[in-house]
Design a protein around this motif. Sequence first.
Motif, PDB file in Angstrom:
ATOM      1  N   CYS A 116       0.847  -1.190   0.000  1.00 58.06           N
ATOM      2  CA  CYS A 116       0.000   0.000   0.000  1.00 58.06           C
ATOM      3  C   CYS A 116       0.885   1.243   0.000  1.00 58.06           C
ATOM      4  O   CYS A 116       1.925   1.276   0.657  1.00 58.06           O
ATOM      5  CB  CYS A 116      -0.912   0.001   1.222  1.00 58.06           C
ATOM      6  SG  CYS A 116      -2.062   1.402   1.239  1.00 58.06           S
ATOM      7  N   MET A 118      -0.154   4.301   0.936  1.00 53.42           N
ATOM      8  CA  MET A 118      -0.695   5.412   1.724  1.00 53.42           C
ATOM      9  C   MET A 118       0.109   5.723   2.980  1.00 53.42           C
ATOM     10  O   MET A 118       0.044   6.825   3.504  1.00 53.42           O
ATOM     11  CB  MET A 118      -2.156   5.137   2.104  1.00 53.42           C
ATOM     12  CG  MET A 118      -3.070   4.818   0.910  1.00 53.42           C
ATOM     13  SD  MET A 118      -2.851   5.920  -0.499  1.00 53.42           S
ATOM     14  CE  MET A 118      -3.436   7.454   0.176  1.00 53.42           C
ATOM     15  N   GLY A 119       0.854   4.745   3.476  1.00 58.86           N
ATOM     16  CA  GLY A 119       1.790   5.011   4.574  1.00 58.86           C
ATOM     17  C   GLY A 119       1.164   5.427   5.892  1.00 58.86           C
ATOM     18  O   GLY A 119       1.797   6.178   6.655  1.00 58.86           O
ATOM     19  N   CYS A 120      -0.029   4.963   6.206  1.00 57.63           N
ATOM     20  CA  CYS A 120      -0.631   5.295   7.506  1.00 57.63           C
ATOM     21  C   CYS A 120       0.311   4.801   8.613  1.00 57.63           C
ATOM     22  O   CYS A 120       0.797   3.664   8.557  1.00 57.63           O
ATOM     23  CB  CYS A 120      -1.995   4.625   7.641  1.00 57.63           C
ATOM     24  SG  CYS A 120      -3.141   5.105   6.332  1.00 57.63           S
ATOM     25  N   PHE A 122      -0.010   3.844  11.583  1.00 51.09           N
ATOM     26  CA  PHE A 122      -0.415   2.784  12.506  1.00 51.09           C
ATOM     27  C   PHE A 122      -0.521   1.432  11.809  1.00 51.09           C
ATOM     28  O   PHE A 122      -0.945   0.450  12.402  1.00 51.09           O
ATOM     29  CB  PHE A 122      -1.786   3.117  13.123  1.00 51.09           C
ATOM     30  CG  PHE A 122      -2.797   3.551  12.091  1.00 51.09           C
ATOM     31  CD1 PHE A 122      -3.444   2.633  11.304  1.00 51.09           C
ATOM     32  CD2 PHE A 122      -3.066   4.894  11.901  1.00 51.09           C
ATOM     33  CE1 PHE A 122      -4.348   3.025  10.341  1.00 51.09           C
ATOM     34  CE2 PHE A 122      -3.977   5.308  10.942  1.00 51.09           C
ATOM     35  CZ  PHE A 122      -4.620   4.365  10.160  1.00 51.09           C
ATOM     36  N   CYS A 123      -0.164   1.375  10.525  1.00 49.61           N
ATOM     37  CA  CYS A 123      -0.492   0.184   9.724  1.00 49.61           C
ATOM     38  C   CYS A 123       0.756  -0.566   9.289  1.00 49.61           C
ATOM     39  O   CYS A 123       1.694   0.029   8.757  1.00 49.61           O
ATOM     40  CB  CYS A 123      -1.294   0.610   8.496  1.00 49.61           C
ATOM     41  SG  CYS A 123      -1.634  -0.747   7.382  1.00 49.61           S
ATOM     42  N   SER A 125       0.803  -2.764   6.887  1.00 46.62           N
ATOM     43  CA  SER A 125       0.785  -3.059   5.443  1.00 46.62           C
ATOM     44  C   SER A 125       1.504  -2.014   4.612  1.00 46.62           C
ATOM     45  O   SER A 125       1.985  -2.301   3.525  1.00 46.62           O
ATOM     46  CB  SER A 125      -0.651  -3.158   4.942  1.00 46.62           C
ATOM     47  OG  SER A 125      -1.308  -4.173   5.607  1.00 46.62           O
ATOM     48  N   GLY A 126       1.541  -0.778   5.133  1.00 42.23           N
ATOM     49  CA  GLY A 126       2.124   0.276   4.327  1.00 42.23           C
ATOM     50  C   GLY A 126       3.647   0.316   4.396  1.00 42.23           C
ATOM     51  O   GLY A 126       4.287   1.049   3.648  1.00 42.23           O
ATOM     52  N   GLY A 161      -8.939  -4.890   3.326  1.00 37.23           N
ATOM     53  CA  GLY A 161      -7.686  -5.601   3.577  1.00 37.23           C
ATOM     54  C   GLY A 161      -6.506  -4.728   3.172  1.00 37.23           C
ATOM     55  O   GLY A 161      -6.546  -3.502   3.277  1.00 37.23           O
ATOM     56  N   ILE A 162      -5.467  -5.352   2.678  1.00 33.31           N
ATOM     57  CA  ILE A 162      -4.262  -4.603   2.312  1.00 33.31           C
ATOM     58  C   ILE A 162      -4.534  -3.773   1.060  1.00 33.31           C
ATOM     59  O   ILE A 162      -5.115  -4.249   0.081  1.00 33.31           O
ATOM     60  CB  ILE A 162      -3.100  -5.579   2.078  1.00 33.31           C
ATOM     61  CG1 ILE A 162      -2.806  -6.330   3.384  1.00 33.31           C
ATOM     62  CG2 ILE A 162      -1.854  -4.840   1.594  1.00 33.31           C
ATOM     63  CD1 ILE A 162      -1.908  -7.524   3.219  1.00 33.31           C
ATOM     64  N   GLY A 163      -4.069  -2.527   1.103  1.00 30.11           N
ATOM     65  CA  GLY A 163      -4.206  -1.638  -0.049  1.00 30.11           C
ATOM     66  C   GLY A 163      -5.291  -0.599   0.142  1.00 30.11           C
ATOM     67  O   GLY A 163      -6.134  -0.703   1.030  1.00 30.11           O
ATOM     68  N   GLU A 164      -5.232   0.418  -0.687  1.00 29.25           N
ATOM     69  CA  GLU A 164      -6.250   1.473  -0.710  1.00 29.25           C
ATOM     70  C   GLU A 164      -7.115   1.221  -1.950  1.00 29.25           C
ATOM     71  O   GLU A 164      -6.671   1.426  -3.084  1.00 29.25           O
ATOM     72  CB  GLU A 164      -5.545   2.838  -0.767  1.00 29.25           C
ATOM     73  CG  GLU A 164      -6.370   3.997  -1.280  1.00 29.25           C
ATOM     74  CD  GLU A 164      -7.633   4.290  -0.468  1.00 29.25           C
ATOM     75  OE1 GLU A 164      -7.509   4.668   0.692  1.00 29.25           O
ATOM     76  OE2 GLU A 164      -8.743   4.137  -1.029  1.00 29.25           O
ATOM     77  N   SER A 197      -8.869   5.630   2.731  1.00 29.83           N
ATOM     78  CA  SER A 197      -8.138   6.491   3.661  1.00 29.83           C
ATOM     79  C   SER A 197      -8.510   7.952   3.422  1.00 29.83           C
ATOM     80  O   SER A 197      -8.092   8.815   4.187  1.00 29.83           O
ATOM     81  CB  SER A 197      -6.630   6.289   3.480  1.00 29.83           C
ATOM     82  OG  SER A 197      -6.255   6.588   2.143  1.00 29.83           O
TER      83      SER A 197
END
Length: 349
Positions: A116, A118-120, A122-123, A125-126, A161-164, A197
């Motif tokens: 992903c 988006m780089g949140c 808290f996540c 996946s990013g 799930g994973i990804g935006e 997001s």
Amino acid sequence: MSRIDWATDVLSWLPADAEAAVADLGAAPYRGRQLFQGLWRGHLASFEDLAVWPRSLRQAMSERYRLQRAVPLAEQRAHDGTVKGLLRLADGESVEAVLLPHRYGWSVCVSTQVGCAMGCHFCASGIGGRKRNLSAGEIMDQVAWASAVAPGRVGRVDLMGIGEPLDNYRETVRFLRLVHEPSGLGLSYRHLTVSTSGLVPAMLRLAEEGLPVTLAASLHAPDDALRESLMPVNRAYPVAKLLAACETYWERTGRRVTFEYLLIQGVNDGTALAESLADQLTFPAHVNVIPWNPVPEHPFRPSPPHQVKAFCDALLNRGIPCTVRRELGQEIQAACGQLRRTGALPAPT
Ligand code: SF4
């Protein structure tokens, strides 16, 4: 990012695409519908297995197209019935999907990208960034996996799930049409939830698609400074713009928007923030509070239960519907992306 070619991506075909493909080989259109049904109702693994087709058509399709389904690499089962699956895609990449039990039946949470962008903060996946978009068919195959694993019908799909999903707009929208298709899985649009997001232009575009799906906006903070510290996307699309887009979505689709709000102790769980959020929700909305689920990569801690209740009560007292997401699959859940990155899994073969 290269564009997925729908002309050859069999799993992304709508019935009309399948009809056109078989017609090009001289077969009647209903043969295409048989293929679509075989893929999504029969979990067809190869053209050769489509016994209702004449041998010549099976052979001709095999020569022209490749049919490669996602392969389950690993499954983890929780005592509450939750199943997390790791699926290998045709190019060797892998994605996660999670089957979830509810009082009303089964749902599946699917991924829309490998990684992903988006780089949140808290996540999990990013962390590695986005590697590629999934095709609509690859998203569908996660639903097919869940349908095969679930003891009952999978009636709802959450693109959470994973990804935006809206960073993969074209395939996401095609997936929504595919999974709704009555001759396939036939899920109601109302039972499909697209999480974002906060990609405002894509949200506004989705509002015009004529697809009455639920939009779930990941908010996590009601002001720009705090939200930006959690979600870099807020720099491009600040809270006011995000909320305006959500209101437009409600106006255009008649669908109440859900706001996802991850509660992190001492970061965003104060009742003053709940009050601020209530002030800004001037249109029909629902807040879904999610207790933070600790992962080793992050220092955050979950809000204690009394703070979760206080936050939710502050919203409810202001007339904002608020629910706390049930923590399903606790012992296997962790953060999205964890199963994919753990070394405990068998290597792709
Ligand atoms: S929370 Fe969602 S949008 Fe944000 S980095 Fe993780 S997968 Fe991407």
